[in-house]
Design an enzyme around this catalytic site. Structure first.
Site, PDB file in Angstrom:
ATOM      1  N   HIS A  11       0.806  -1.049   0.077  1.00 50.80           N
ATOM      2  CA  HIS A  11      -0.042   0.075   0.060  1.00 50.80           C
ATOM      3  C   HIS A  11       0.871   1.161   0.133  1.00 50.80           C
ATOM      4  CE1 HIS A  11       1.085   1.138   4.212  1.00 50.80           C
ATOM      5  NE2 HIS A  11       0.824  -0.189   4.425  1.00 50.80           N
ATOM      6  N   TRP A  16      -0.056   6.959   9.246  1.00 50.15           N
ATOM      7  CA  TRP A  16       0.685   6.552  10.596  1.00 50.15           C
ATOM      8  C   TRP A  16       2.117   6.235  10.327  1.00 50.15           C
ATOM      9  CZ3 TRP A  16      -2.167   3.232  14.902  1.00 50.15           C
ATOM     10  CH2 TRP A  16      -3.421   4.074  15.138  1.00 50.15           C
ATOM     11  N   GLU A  89      -1.696  -6.535   7.622  1.00 47.67           N
ATOM     12  CA  GLU A  89      -0.354  -6.317   8.205  1.00 47.67           C
ATOM     13  C   GLU A  89      -0.262  -7.372   9.468  1.00 47.67           C
ATOM     14  OE1 GLU A  89       2.949  -6.264   8.030  1.00 47.67           O
ATOM     15  OE2 GLU A  89       3.072  -4.010   7.616  1.00 47.67           O
ATOM     16  N   ARG A  90       1.200  -7.448   9.748  1.00 44.59           N
ATOM     17  CA  ARG A  90       1.489  -8.099  10.955  1.00 44.59           C
ATOM     18  C   ARG A  90       0.803  -7.341  12.191  1.00 44.59           C
ATOM     19  NH1 ARG A  90       7.605  -7.748  13.207  1.00 44.59           N
ATOM     20  NH2 ARG A  90       7.376  -8.504  15.228  1.00 44.59           N
ATOM     21  N   ASP A  91       0.381  -8.074  13.120  1.00 42.67           N
ATOM     22  CA  ASP A  91      -0.291  -7.453  14.340  1.00 42.67           C
ATOM     23  C   ASP A  91       0.907  -7.056  15.364  1.00 42.67           C
ATOM     24  OD1 ASP A  91      -1.563  -6.488  16.593  1.00 42.67           O
ATOM     25  OD2 ASP A  91      -3.094  -8.238  16.540  1.00 42.67           O
ATOM     26  N   ARG A 117      12.572  -6.942  14.205  1.00 40.48           N
ATOM     27  CA  ARG A 117      13.560  -7.501  13.051  1.00 40.48           C
ATOM     28  C   ARG A 117      13.809  -9.025  13.327  1.00 40.48           C
ATOM     29  NH1 ARG A 117      12.483  -4.976   8.912  1.00 40.48           N
ATOM     30  NH2 ARG A 117      13.016  -2.743   8.847  1.00 40.48           N
TER      31      ARG A 117
END
EC number: 5.4.2.11
Length: 207
Positions: A11, A16, A89-91, A117
């Site tokens: 995206h 944010w 997305e990853r939470d 990471r």
């Protein structure tokens, strides 16, 4: 021979992203720059002659808005589209909504870096990249890949980490390699697959 085309797009820049906040499953929209990035991605694909048969996106506004803007540029606003939280997305759990500098002050720079990471260490109440892969990969195998293998030219607009999960599988990358893989906002990555679902070619249209 069918085309077996799969195009992945992260995206465009979100509100944010601009504010340096952990976003995850929170739902901010695109910035003006993000809108421009999404339109540019659509224009780039159109200029290179891409036409799509089906699209997939996440349950979050920033990815859906990116897809809508791309399809408008492509002249394909009626394209059949599936939205599913498996591509979210990853939470980031307790980090969601926090400024990244504030998170470092609260938990320490080293710990926040580990959460961001590492492959398999989740933040409190959130997901690791490994967890993200565990929900994204089955959806890819069951829903997206069959379309591609049928020759349906497929466009996916999603998020940095959900797309990393797909790229890890497509390109057979190790956890160490995928953690170093950067995906620019609004930058299409074009895959053509073999009949056995392996990658025949990959082209990054960033820049």
């Amino acid at each position: 021979m069918s085309d077996r085309l799969l195009v992945l797009v992260r995206h465009g820049q979100s509100d944010w992203n601009l504010k340096n906040l952990f976003t995850g499953w929170k739902d901010p929209d695109l910035t003006e720059q993000g809108v421009a990035e999404a339109k540019a991605a659509g224009q780039k694909l159109k200029t290179q002659g891409f036409v799509f048969d089906v699209a997939f996106t996440s349950a979050l506004t920033r990815a859906q808005h990116t897809l809508d803007l791309m399809l408008t540029e492509l002249g394909q606003t009626g394209l059949p589209t599936t939205r599913n939280l498996a591509l979210n997305e990853r939470d980031y759990g307790e980090l969601s909504g926090l400024n990244k500098d504030d998170a470092r002050k609260k938990w320490g720079e080293e710990q926040v870096l580990i959460w961001r990471r590492s492959y398999d260490v989740p933040p409190p109440g959130g997901e690791s990249l490994k967890d993200t892969l565990a929900r994204t990969l089955p959806y890819y195998v069951q829903e997206i890949l069959p379309c591609v293998l049928r020759g349906e030219r497929t466009l996916v607009a999603a998020h940095g980490n959900s797309l990393r999960a797909l790229i890890m599988v497509l390109e057979k990358l190790t956890p160490e390699q995928i953690l170093k893989r950067e995906l620019g906002t609004g930058a299409p990555v074009v895959y053509r697959l073999n009949a056995d679902a392996t990658v025949a070619s990959v082209v990054d249209l960033a820049g």
